[in-house]
Enzyme design. Structure first.
Site, PDB file in Angstrom:
ATOM      1  N   PHE A 117       0.832  -1.210   0.000  1.00 14.77           N
ATOM      2  CA  PHE A 117       0.000   0.000   0.000  1.00 14.77           C
ATOM      3  C   PHE A 117       0.871   1.268   0.000  1.00 14.77           C
ATOM      4  O   PHE A 117       0.767   2.108  -0.909  1.00 14.77           O
ATOM      5  CB  PHE A 117      -0.909  -0.101   1.239  1.00 14.77           C
ATOM      6  CG  PHE A 117      -1.447   1.173   1.757  1.00 14.77           C
ATOM      7  CD1 PHE A 117      -2.216   2.007   0.954  1.00 14.77           C
ATOM      8  CD2 PHE A 117      -1.214   1.544   3.079  1.00 14.77           C
ATOM      9  CE1 PHE A 117      -2.731   3.192   1.469  1.00 14.77           C
ATOM     10  CE2 PHE A 117      -1.733   2.709   3.595  1.00 14.77           C
ATOM     11  CZ  PHE A 117      -2.485   3.541   2.784  1.00 14.77           C
ATOM     12  N   ILE A 118       1.779   1.400   0.951  1.00 18.49           N
ATOM     13  CA  ILE A 118       2.598   2.619   1.020  1.00 18.49           C
ATOM     14  C   ILE A 118       3.622   2.626  -0.117  1.00 18.49           C
ATOM     15  O   ILE A 118       3.841   3.646  -0.771  1.00 18.49           O
ATOM     16  CB  ILE A 118       3.293   2.753   2.400  1.00 18.49           C
ATOM     17  CG1 ILE A 118       2.234   2.837   3.508  1.00 18.49           C
ATOM     18  CG2 ILE A 118       4.219   3.983   2.439  1.00 18.49           C
ATOM     19  CD1 ILE A 118       2.781   2.858   4.932  1.00 18.49           C
ATOM     20  N   ASP A 136       9.467  -7.014  -4.257  1.00 13.71           N
ATOM     21  CA  ASP A 136       8.316  -7.391  -3.415  1.00 13.71           C
ATOM     22  C   ASP A 136       8.000  -8.865  -3.664  1.00 13.71           C
ATOM     23  O   ASP A 136       8.020  -9.322  -4.802  1.00 13.71           O
ATOM     24  CB  ASP A 136       7.098  -6.528  -3.786  1.00 13.71           C
ATOM     25  CG  ASP A 136       6.062  -6.488  -2.686  1.00 13.71           C
ATOM     26  OD1 ASP A 136       5.758  -5.396  -2.204  1.00 13.71           O
ATOM     27  OD2 ASP A 136       5.558  -7.570  -2.289  1.00 13.71           O
ATOM     28  N   ASN A 137       7.719  -9.593  -2.599  1.00 15.77           N
ATOM     29  CA  ASN A 137       7.369 -11.014  -2.793  1.00 15.77           C
ATOM     30  C   ASN A 137       5.856 -11.233  -2.777  1.00 15.77           C
ATOM     31  O   ASN A 137       5.385 -12.366  -2.753  1.00 15.77           O
ATOM     32  CB  ASN A 137       8.045 -11.894  -1.737  1.00 15.77           C
ATOM     33  CG  ASN A 137       7.518 -11.629  -0.334  1.00 15.77           C
ATOM     34  OD1 ASN A 137       6.725 -10.722  -0.130  1.00 15.77           O
ATOM     35  ND2 ASN A 137       7.961 -12.424   0.611  1.00 15.77           N
ATOM     36  N   GLY A 139       1.773  -7.472  -0.159  1.00 17.41           N
ATOM     37  CA  GLY A 139       1.580  -6.540  -1.279  1.00 17.41           C
ATOM     38  C   GLY A 139       0.737  -7.232  -2.345  1.00 17.41           C
ATOM     39  O   GLY A 139       0.394  -8.407  -2.217  1.00 17.41           O
ATOM     40  N   LEU A 148      10.839  -0.751   2.973  1.00 11.03           N
ATOM     41  CA  LEU A 148       9.478  -0.804   3.516  1.00 11.03           C
ATOM     42  C   LEU A 148       9.004  -2.242   3.724  1.00 11.03           C
ATOM     43  O   LEU A 148       7.968  -2.466   4.348  1.00 11.03           O
ATOM     44  CB  LEU A 148       8.480  -0.115   2.567  1.00 11.03           C
ATOM     45  CG  LEU A 148       8.761   1.317   2.094  1.00 11.03           C
ATOM     46  CD1 LEU A 148       7.562   1.839   1.313  1.00 11.03           C
ATOM     47  CD2 LEU A 148       9.042   2.241   3.258  1.00 11.03           C
ATOM     48  N   THR A 203      10.943 -11.882   9.025  1.00 15.15           N
ATOM     49  CA  THR A 203      10.923 -10.899   7.930  1.00 15.15           C
ATOM     50  C   THR A 203      11.500  -9.577   8.405  1.00 15.15           C
ATOM     51  O   THR A 203      12.327  -8.960   7.740  1.00 15.15           O
ATOM     52  CB  THR A 203       9.476 -10.665   7.436  1.00 15.15           C
ATOM     53  OG1 THR A 203       8.954 -11.911   7.031  1.00 15.15           O
ATOM     54  CG2 THR A 203       9.421  -9.673   6.290  1.00 15.15           C
ATOM     55  N   ALA A 233      11.796   1.992   7.343  1.00 16.01           N
ATOM     56  CA  ALA A 233      10.449   2.247   7.868  1.00 16.01           C
ATOM     57  C   ALA A 233      10.252   1.480   9.162  1.00 16.01           C
ATOM     58  O   ALA A 233      10.232   0.254   9.182  1.00 16.01           O
ATOM     59  CB  ALA A 233       9.409   1.823   6.841  1.00 16.01           C
ATOM     60  N   TYR A 263       6.211  -7.443  17.149  1.00 10.43           N
ATOM     61  CA  TYR A 263       6.323  -6.495  16.043  1.00 10.43           C
ATOM     62  C   TYR A 263       7.165  -5.288  16.473  1.00 10.43           C
ATOM     63  O   TYR A 263       8.136  -4.914  15.809  1.00 10.43           O
ATOM     64  CB  TYR A 263       4.915  -6.073  15.610  1.00 10.43           C
ATOM     65  CG  TYR A 263       4.878  -5.107  14.456  1.00 10.43           C
ATOM     66  CD1 TYR A 263       5.566  -5.383  13.282  1.00 10.43           C
ATOM     67  CD2 TYR A 263       4.153  -3.925  14.532  1.00 10.43           C
ATOM     68  CE1 TYR A 263       5.535  -4.498  12.219  1.00 10.43           C
ATOM     69  CE2 TYR A 263       4.109  -3.041  13.476  1.00 10.43           C
ATOM     70  CZ  TYR A 263       4.800  -3.327  12.319  1.00 10.43           C
ATOM     71  OH  TYR A 263       4.768  -2.448  11.277  1.00 10.43           O
TER      72      TYR A 263
END
Ligand code: UDP
Length: 334
Positions: free
Chosen positions: A13-14, A33-34, A38, A78, A97, A119, A151
């Site tokens: 999204f971002i 991106d995997n 996303g 990100l 991750t 980020a 997190y």
């Protein structure tokens, strides 16, 4: 020669909004991106744009990261496990991750001396009651037996690691703590409240407030967030600093539910669901979350362009057209 920017998590999204902003200022954008959270739909409109490149792979793949870092001038990192629901449901993936992905990016950036913007998240303030949250205040996290805090903890490790690279290896790094960021293309699939409520309201389904609904948040428009990211990347004085990116406009989740119901003209009932049912037994929420953004304002003259009502109007419009598209596709199929 245009600046070449690598965005890990660029199909998120971002990341997809950041890609648009960087392309608009004439940069070449490389996305890694995997597609774990996303979506290819987020970047469909970008794929044919000159200067846009994407690779569907993971930040864990060292040789791919090495190759892409080498090709670019700056990295916006990100890629991360996002969404409290996802974190509670899949803590192994969250920790791996967030920690290993950042380690791989920093190692490769350090080898090539490339600037990295990391980020992080407002979640790192945890249960602190020192409002508004300032970048240099103490953080207050819950115990490791509650997976939610993994997190915040994994993102704090990312921050420590980035600052360690700066101190020890002179790697230029900038850290941003993103507060609740919202706007078109954000999915409610990972629990985020605004896309979830808007969808429920438009479908006249119950609006699910978790807990007593007195917890509050402040929401920031994604366009303002990516503007700040793009500016911070260009500001030499931002190197080595941590910045809150958010807004001071606070709202309780009960008020948010009523506002969305009213703005959509929905017939939805507003229901309250205990945290134990919504997430997991013993779940601890953060009661209040509001940033002090004076450091960001001083560094880049940041000024949010949309208030909550304006943001909600955009999200409602976007979600309504998505729902209309789905209905159309279903009616064609039957
Ligand atoms: N929330 C809610 N109903 C939902 C989804 C979220 O009441 O369907 C609440 C959630 O418990 C939290 C707030 O809304 O208090 C914001 O949740 P979100 O997951 O969007 O972001 P967080 O601030 O938790 O990272």
């Amino acid at each position: 020669m245009p600046v070449r920017s690598l965005i890990t998590g660029g199909a998120g999204f971002i990341g997809s909004h950041l890609s648009e902003a960087l392309l608009a200022r004439g940069e070449e954008v490389y996305v890694l991106d995997n597609l774990s959270t996303g979506s290819i739909v987020n970047i469909d409109h970008l794929k044919s744009r000159p200067g846009y490149h994407y690779v569907l792979d993971s930040v864990h793949n060292n040789s791919v990261v090495a190759e892409m870092v080498d090709r670019c001038d700056i990295v916006y990192h990100l890629a991360a496990a996002v969404g409290v629901k996802l974190i509670v449901e899949d803590p192994v993936n969250t920790i791996e991750t967030n920690v290993h992905g950042t380690e791989t990016v920093l190692q490769n950036a350090s080898k090539k001396g490339k600037k990295v913007l990391i980020a992080s998240t407002s979640e790192v303030y945890g249960k602190s009651e020192q409002f508004p949250f300032r970048e240099d205040q103490d953080v207050v996290l819950g115990p490791s037996s509650k997976s939610r805090w993994s997190y915040a903890c994994s993102k704090l490790v990312d921050e420590f690691l980035a600052l360690a690279y700066l101190r020890q290896k002179k790697l230029p790094v900038v850290i941003v703590r993103l507060f609740n960021t919202v706007g078109p293309r954000q999915t409610g699939r990972y629990g985020m409240v605004i896309p979830t409520f808007v969808r429920q309201a438009l479908l006249n389904e119950p609006i699910t407030v978790y807990g007593d609904g007195n917890q509050s948040r402040s929401f920031t428009y994604v366009g303002d967030v990516v503007w700040a990211l793009a500016r911070l990347a260009q500001a030499p004085e931002a190197i080595g600093q941590i910045f809150n990116i958010g807004s001071g406009e606070e709202i309780t989740i009960n008020e948010l539910a009523s506002l969305i119901k009213q703005m959509t003209g929905s017939k939805s009932e507003i229901v309250h669901i205990p945290y134990g049912e919504a997430y997991e037994e013993g779940f601890e929420d953060t009661g209040r979350r509001v940033p002090d953004i004076s450091r960001l304002v001083a560094a880049i003259g940041y000024k949010p362009s949309w208030n909550l009502r304006g943001i909600l109007e955009r999200v409602i419009e976007h979600t309504a057209s998505e729902l209309a598209e789905t209905t159309r596709a279903v009616s064609i199929a039957v």
